[in-house]
Design a protein around this motif. Structure first.
Motif, PDB file in Angstrom:
ATOM      1  N   CYS A   1       0.846  -1.197   0.000  1.00 43.93           N
ATOM      2  CA  CYS A   1       0.000   0.000   0.000  1.00 43.93           C
ATOM      3  C   CYS A   1       0.879   1.243   0.000  1.00 43.93           C
ATOM      4  O   CYS A   1       1.774   1.384   0.819  1.00 43.93           O
ATOM      5  CB  CYS A   1      -0.918   0.017   1.216  1.00 43.93           C
ATOM      6  N   THR A   2       0.600   2.146  -0.945  1.00 46.46           N
ATOM      7  CA  THR A   2       1.425   3.339  -1.081  1.00 46.46           C
ATOM      8  C   THR A   2       0.744   4.572  -0.509  1.00 46.46           C
ATOM      9  O   THR A   2       1.298   5.657  -0.555  1.00 46.46           O
ATOM     10  CB  THR A   2       1.710   3.617  -2.566  1.00 46.46           C
ATOM     11  N   GLY A   3      -0.469   4.414  -0.014  1.00 46.93           N
ATOM     12  CA  GLY A   3      -1.193   5.563   0.534  1.00 46.93           C
ATOM     13  C   GLY A   3      -1.642   6.534  -0.543  1.00 46.93           C
ATOM     14  O   GLY A   3      -1.894   7.698  -0.269  1.00 46.93           O
ATOM     15  N   CYS A   4      -1.781   6.048  -1.772  1.00 46.34           N
ATOM     16  CA  CYS A   4      -2.075   6.962  -2.877  1.00 46.34           C
ATOM     17  C   CYS A   4      -3.492   7.500  -2.826  1.00 46.34           C
ATOM     18  O   CYS A   4      -3.791   8.546  -3.386  1.00 46.34           O
ATOM     19  CB  CYS A   4      -1.827   6.290  -4.218  1.00 46.34           C
ATOM     20  N   GLY A   5      -4.407   6.777  -2.185  1.00 47.86           N
ATOM     21  CA  GLY A   5      -5.774   7.268  -2.039  1.00 47.86           C
ATOM     22  C   GLY A   5      -6.729   6.831  -3.135  1.00 47.86           C
ATOM     23  O   GLY A   5      -7.891   7.227  -3.135  1.00 47.86           O
ATOM     24  N   SER A   6      -6.269   5.990  -4.072  1.00 47.79           N
ATOM     25  CA  SER A   6      -7.172   5.518  -5.127  1.00 47.79           C
ATOM     26  C   SER A   6      -8.369   4.774  -4.552  1.00 47.79           C
ATOM     27  O   SER A   6      -9.493   4.945  -5.013  1.00 47.79           O
ATOM     28  CB  SER A   6      -6.442   4.573  -6.085  1.00 47.79           C
TER      29      SER A   6
ATOM     30  N   CYS B   1      -7.177  -0.307  -6.847  1.00 41.67           N
ATOM     31  CA  CYS B   1      -5.855  -0.223  -6.220  1.00 41.67           C
ATOM     32  C   CYS B   1      -4.746  -0.480  -7.229  1.00 41.67           C
ATOM     33  O   CYS B   1      -4.612  -1.571  -7.754  1.00 41.67           O
ATOM     34  CB  CYS B   1      -5.731  -1.213  -5.066  1.00 41.67           C
ATOM     35  N   PRO B   2      -3.944   0.549  -7.528  1.00 40.11           N
ATOM     36  CA  PRO B   2      -2.911   0.375  -8.553  1.00 40.11           C
ATOM     37  C   PRO B   2      -1.759  -0.506  -8.079  1.00 40.11           C
ATOM     38  O   PRO B   2      -0.978  -0.981  -8.887  1.00 40.11           O
ATOM     39  CB  PRO B   2      -2.440   1.803  -8.846  1.00 40.11           C
TER      40      PRO B   2
ATOM     41  N   VAL C   1      -7.741   5.896   4.493  1.00 38.86           N
ATOM     42  CA  VAL C   1      -6.355   5.466   4.622  1.00 38.86           C
ATOM     43  C   VAL C   1      -5.700   6.259   5.745  1.00 38.86           C
ATOM     44  O   VAL C   1      -5.609   7.479   5.676  1.00 38.86           O
ATOM     45  CB  VAL C   1      -5.593   5.657   3.294  1.00 38.86           C
TER      46      VAL C   1
END
Lengths: 740, 209, 263
Positions: free
Chosen positions: C22-27, C198-199, C56
């Motif tokens: 998880c990158t925390g990107c917010g998608s 989720c990318p 998130v």
């Protein structure tokens, strides 16, 4: 019969009994409860057939495939396109929010002519015919006065048919002043040009790399093609591939990397040289590549050994010698390691010494133009329009120096220098620009040094924006000729930055245009055709869609079916040979020697007056390119980045203590370039002495959901020009804080 | 017993019947209001934009109701046909029915959708899966919708002034009595059948969204 | 407990979220907002009244520079099964209106907006703050009403809402299955909007009971944990993290409490 009290009561009892025995109270209660559950003002979305249409997103240079879900004729949701080579089903939050821009209140719904002062937001609707006629008569005047070069045009990218049509228009019109917005595309192009021979764009085969060394690149903060990078980041984790992030702040990319190496801002080039030093000293490089395929290695090596002192590098970068050696060793031991650079999203071209030093690391491992390496991509040559015929005015105009001095004796290496434009305009002795076209970029907002840009903008008498939404540049323009939104029209989307194969994506209309908009290229074609002679001849298409179909030729059908055109044979698309003078990879040629002499300009202001260093940072949750945040994206911004309308300034608790500021304190930040009121956020993950602020806030547009939220960090930053390339390299500014 | 007392008893007797009369007036009046006037007030009547003849269409098609009210490939139910479906046959005026002529002129030729009033539309909070009832449970359309397929004219659309829903949801009887299975489309009706057929009313969001 | 709770073929839909990826990107947050008609206001910085079914969170290990570490943790509704998976999730057991119930066939905790009268007991009961109250009527700018999803009802002021594991997607997938005369879904046929978007591929969704679904194995990962497991809420959302401090922050510990008590 007289009604007395008892009779009245009796009537009441009768009514009560009768009512109870009638359905009235029960039905009424039921209906009222249903009414309370379905307020008439709560919208009920229309149902209908659900259809999916594939297209390509154009909100950044990532070129993700999207699948648009429609119900009836409404665009309801954007999803990532399954199986698409870039994003395979994944999608970023900005792409997901596209319908909010499509249906947003910020759409420019018809051509608008400014009424009142610039920026006041007063507009008069104007017909397309009159709008085009107005632009035409102004253009004609420029040509009749023999000053076609006083027209300039700024676009976000220079790839794809639409930007190329603008460039073509300027050329045949007689202006050399076609300008692309700055980004790491500039610096990577130049790096390849200097070391491998150009022209080419950079491609990274991260899919097959086995070690990633990132000098501040926001791998998961929006660098190049964001969703592709997210996917790669996960692949690296699955394959246990180490990813090292060198950055002064614990960004998301740093937090998710296998190792985070904090570094003093602006010293990345030195660290890369240090790593190279270790690799060379220990003979940890690829002997075959260095000996047989490169030029100038011996000389470069001698100088490196003589000039670079690891201890000194450790001091200035703040990276311990052991760490430098460790990274050098790991990089050397990997079989296909890739070193990359370009801060954050890569919006600032940056320091060429850093780009060259980092690319040198790739070369030392010989990981160039091969599987798992960094390659020079030849551009897909599908745009083969007939060469323009130049009339005398155009020839004369094109012979004049570019306004930004790119590609001149002053800045021979740069193709475009947008960041120089404000300075040039402010120093002009006589008017240099009469007219400016702006397409898919928001230079008024997104360049460092807002105050100077605002001043420079005043020097341009007539600005035409083609924006489909009201951004700052449109707000401060004189005429808006709105394009359809990307979901409403056809267009080719060029290869995403950094992708390893050349690719063309086909963006297509998923919905009939909602408003009275016109594709910018159609405006251009109509303008051109109003001219007689060469200008009209260069634009002989009936409209843009015909132009696109004719340009793509046989690819059109494939692209209509598949959504994109892609050539995945590396051997064919990656340049095999180096096209430098020596025909080899250059470690040290004339230009590189020139570059070596460059010293980073001192930051403005004194350390005494401004003891802190402000760095901007990129977050995926704040759009900071030509598009501003739609409401959904703004909703995801954490409350330690934005609180009500205050932006939070990250500061290390140690620094905060020494300054006597506490969490959520309101302070005034002052830099040599501007000042603003911000709130303090204590963050352990930032280097003491630094303060950091997010890019992409402080908009003057965006309505209730964006207007006035936070501060545009560009208003605090100053432009720093690289003496060698002329590129923008604003990585930080000195700053001070004061309680308010 | 004094005169006065007697008079007072008389008057109380007399007033007793008056009191009863008032009770009856109140009772009957409110029953009339509750059973007759209230339903008249509660519903507004609207005419369908076109008087539609289901019977004639049902004769002309091969696949019963599903010829026009079909299931989409994704399993969702298409509901009331869109103009594009009608145009297949009604591109030109076919017969002598003035309503058909009006339909072709006002809607087909102008390419505007007919604003049909859906008798069976549930409020937005209801999720109803036609496919599981019609295909999996093999229920006949009539069970819920009644013999609408054999109707020759569109009946009046009665809209509840409070809820905005069609009268078909509550049913023809204002008291909520049901003679036929299709007389009401309230949640209780769903629940009773579900309890009988599946053993439980099911979780809430089986039918609510 | 009712007999119906012990279904032979009962599904137990759940998630396994890999926090390393998880990158925390917010998608996921925006995919959820777009899918579920989540309203938005001019100011969403008061996170207590900002409705985000999927939120998130950012965790840090609180170590000083440069030992600081950061991790993002996406938090949907945990769809707690309660002790023994009997459906006594914290919220369901306190709702006086039966506006939220536990579906034993899918293991999903529902929320029926029209049934809810807004007492907010469930919000107090939920240890994950997964429930949100509509303090205001949702208002969309007129044109943006065009992007509302008809499969999810827009809510009204005064009711509680929360993540439904995109149950409407289950319903739609079942409609297709019924048309094709099937009663069972393939794993890919029912996926939540966040999982799909989720990318990074950090979110995996499926039937925890079904050995052929990816989540079945993933939940047994040695680094898998759930939030506040000691409350015995029995959440259906599992997390995987290779970092011990992250796993430890999934539960509350007293100072000096045995460090090995975490999995």
């Amino acid at each position: 019969m007289k009604m007395d009290r008892r009779a009245f009561l009796s009537l009441g009892v009768g009514v009560a009994a009768g009512t109870t025995l009638s359905p009235l109270p029960w039905k009424l209660m039921d209906d009222i409860s249903i009414w309370t559950q379905n307020w008439s003002w709560t919208p009920v979305p229309d149902d209908g057939e659900c259809t999916y249409i594939n297209s390509v997103c154009r909100l950044c240079s990532g070129a993700c495939g999207i699948t648009v879900r429609k119900i009836g004729n409404r665009v309801v949701k954007i999803e990532g396109q399954n199986g698409h080579p870039i994003n395979d089903g994944g999608i970023c939050l900005l792409g997901l929010s596209s319908p909010q821009i499509l249906y947003g209140q910020e759409r420019v719904q018809r051509p608008l002519k400014r009424d009142g002062k610039r920026g006041e937001g007063k507009w008069i609707p104007i017909s397309w015919e009159n709008a085009i006629q107005e632009v035409f008569s102004k253009l004609q005047q420029l040509r009749s006065q023999d000053m076609p070069n006083r027209l300039a045009c700024i676009t976000g990218t220079d790839q794809g048919t639409v930007p190329r049509l603008f460039e073509r228009f300027l050329t045949v019109f007689g202006s050399p002043n076609y300008i692309r917005m700055p980004s790491i595309v500039d610096s990577y192009e130049l790096t390849l040009n200097l070391m491998q021979g150009g022209p080419s764009s950079v491609g990274f085969d991260f899919e097959s790399a086995d070690y990633i060394l990132s000098f501040g690149s926001g791998i998961i903060d929006g660098w190049t093609s964001p969703v592709r990078m997210f996917k790669l980041n996960s692949q690296w984790k699955d394959k246990n591939i180490k990813c090292v992030q060198i950055e002064s702040r614990l960004s998301n990319s740093a937090a998710k990397a296998s190792q985070w190496i904090p570094i003093q801002p602006g010293t990345e080039a030195e660290l890369a040289m240090g790593i190279a030093h270790v690799m060379v000293k220990e003979n940890w490089y690829h002997p075959d590549f260095v000996q047989n395929q490169s030029n100038g290695f011996a000389e470069w090596r001698t100088k490196l050994m003589a000039n670079v002192n690891l201890e000194h590098i450790a001091t200035i970068t703040g990276v311990h010698q052991d760490v430098i050696i460790q990274v050098a060793k790991e990089f050397a031991n990997a079989s296909t390691p890739i070193a990359i650079c370009g801060q954050g999203r890569g919006l600032i071209p940056g320091n060429m010494r850093e780009f060259v030093a980092v690319h040198t690391l790739n070369a030392l491992k010989g990981n160039i133009n091969q599987k798992g390496g960094v390659g020079a991509l030849a551009e897909l040559d599908y745009i083969d329009w007939p060469e323009v015929m130049m009339d005398a005015i155009a020839t004369k105009g094109m012979a004049i120096e570019r306004i930004d001095h790119a590609n001149t004796d002053h800045y021979p290496y740069a193709r475009y220098l947008m960041s120089r434009l404000p300075k040039v305009l402010l120093n002009q002795k006589e008017p240099m620009l009469e007219m400016l076209f702006v397409l898919r970029s928001n230079p008024y907002y997104s360049l460092p040094g807002t105050a100077i840009i605002k001043e420079a903008w005043e020097k341009i008498p007539f600005i035409v924006s083609f924006s489909s939404v009201m951004d700052e540049t449109a707000l401060y323009s004189d005429l808006i000729l709105p394009e359809p939104f990307y979901l409403e029209t056809y267009e080719d989307i060029p290869t995403p930055t950094g992708y390893l194969y050349p690719m063309i994506g086909l963006m297509r209309p998923v919905i009939q245009p909602l408003y009275d908009t016109k594709p910018a290229a159609d405006v251009l074609i109509q303008l051109a055709q109003k001219f007689e002679g060469t200008v009209a001849k260069a634009f002989s298409w009936s409209n843009y869609q015909t132009c696109l179909e004719k340009t793509l030729k046989d690819k059109w059908d494939t692209m209509i079916k598949k959504g994109y055109f892609l050539d995945t044979s590396l051997s064919q698309v990656w340049k095999k040979e180096f096209t430098t003078l020596s025909g080899k990879f250059e470690f040290k040629n004339m230009e590189l020697k020139e570059l070596e002499k460059e010293t980073t300009p001192e930051l403005e202001g004194s350390k005494e007056q401004y003891p802190l260093l402000l760095i901007p940072y990129d977050s995926l949750r704040i759009a900071s390119t030509s598009v501003a945040n739609p409401p959904f994206v703004t909703k995801t911004i954490e409350d330690n980045v934005l609180k009500q309308n205050d932006v939070l300034l990250e500061i290390n608790p140690i620094t905060a203590k020494s300054l006597g500021v506490k969490e959520h304190d309101l302070v005034e930040i002052t830099t040599p370039h501007g000042r603003a009121i911000v709130r303090i956020h204590l963050f352990e993950g930032i280097m003491p002495g630094l303060i950091a602020m997010a890019r992409g806030l402080g908009h003057e547009t965006g309505g209730d959901y964006l207007y006035g939220k936070g501060v545009n960090v560009n208003s605090l930053l100053g432009s720093i020009e690289s003496p060698f390339s002329g590129f923008e390299m604003a990585y930080a500014t000195r700053a001070n804080l004061r309680h308010v | 017993m004094t005169k006065g007392e007697s008079a007072s008893t008389n008057s109380s007797r007399g007033s007793g019947s008056i009191i009863f009369l008032f009770f009856i007036i109140g009772l009957i009046g409110s029953l009339v209001v509750g059973w007759i006037i209230f339903p008249m007030l509660l519903y507004s009547e609207k005419k369908q934009p076109i008087d539609y003849n289901h019977a004639i269409h049902l004769d002309a098609v091969d696949n019963g109701c599903e010829s026009c009210h079909f299931f989409r490939e994704d399993g969702t139910f298409s509901g009331i046909p869109k103009l594009s479906q009608c145009v297949d046959c009604h591109g030109e005026v076919q017969g002598s029915n003035p309503e058909e002529k009006r339909f072709v002129e006002e809607y087909v030729q102008k390419e505007t959708e007919v604003p049909w009033l859906a008798y069976s539309r549930q409020p937005d909070c209801v999720f109803f899966s036609h496919v599981v009832h019609v295909k999996t449970a093999e229920m006949k359309c009539e069970v819920c919708h009644g013999p609408i397929g054999s109707s020759e004219h569109s009946k009046e659309y009665e809209q509840n002034r409070i809820t905005g829903l069609s009268r078909a949801i509550w049913g023809p009887s204002i008291a909520g009595f049901r003679k036929n299975s299709w007389d009401s489309m309230k949640m209780d009706v769903c629940g009773q059948c579900h309890e009988k057929e599946t053993g439980s009313k099911g979780p809430c969001f089986q039918c609510h969204k | 407990m009712k007999e119906s709770s012990v279904h032979e073929n009962a599904k137990k839909y759940g998630m396994v979220i890999n926090l390393d990826k998880c990158t925390g990107c917010g998608s996921c947050m925006v995919a959820c907002m777009s899918e579920n008609n989540i309203p938005f206001k001019a100011d969403e910085t008061n996170k207590l009244d900002s409705i985000t079914w999927m939120r998130v969170y950012r965790l840090t290990n609180k170590e000083p520079f440069p030992k600081t570490e950061m991790c993002y943790l996406p938090r949907p509704c945990m769809h707690c099964g309660g002790k023994g998976d009997h459906g006594h999730s914290p919220c369901v057991s306190v709702c006086p209106a039966t506006a939220t119930d536990y579906d034993h066939k899918t293991g999903i905790v529902s929320q029926i907006y029209t049934r809810c009268f807004g007492c907010r007991y469930c919000m107090a009961a939920c240890p994950y703050r997964a429930r949100y109250f509509n303090w205001w009527d949702p208002v969309w700018p007129k044109e943006m009403e065009s992007m509302l999803n008809p499969n999810v009802s827009p809510r009204m002021r005064g009711v509680v809402e929360k993540c439904s594991f995109c149950f409407h997607r289950y319903q739609l997938a079942m409609e297709k299955a019924y048309l094709e005369e099937r009663r069972e879904l393939e794993e890919h046929e029912y996926q939540t909007a966040c999982t799909q978007a989720c990318p990074s591929g950090a979110i995996v969704f499926g039937d925890l009971n079904n050995p052929s679904h990816k989540v079945h194995e993933l939940k047994k990962h040695p680094n898998a944990f759930r939030l506040l497991e000691r409350l015995q809420t029995n959440p259906k959302v599992y997390y995987i993290s290779s970092r011990e401090w992250v796993r430890r922050s999934g539960d509350n510990y007293l100072i000096g409490e045995n460090k090995t008590s975490t999995k």
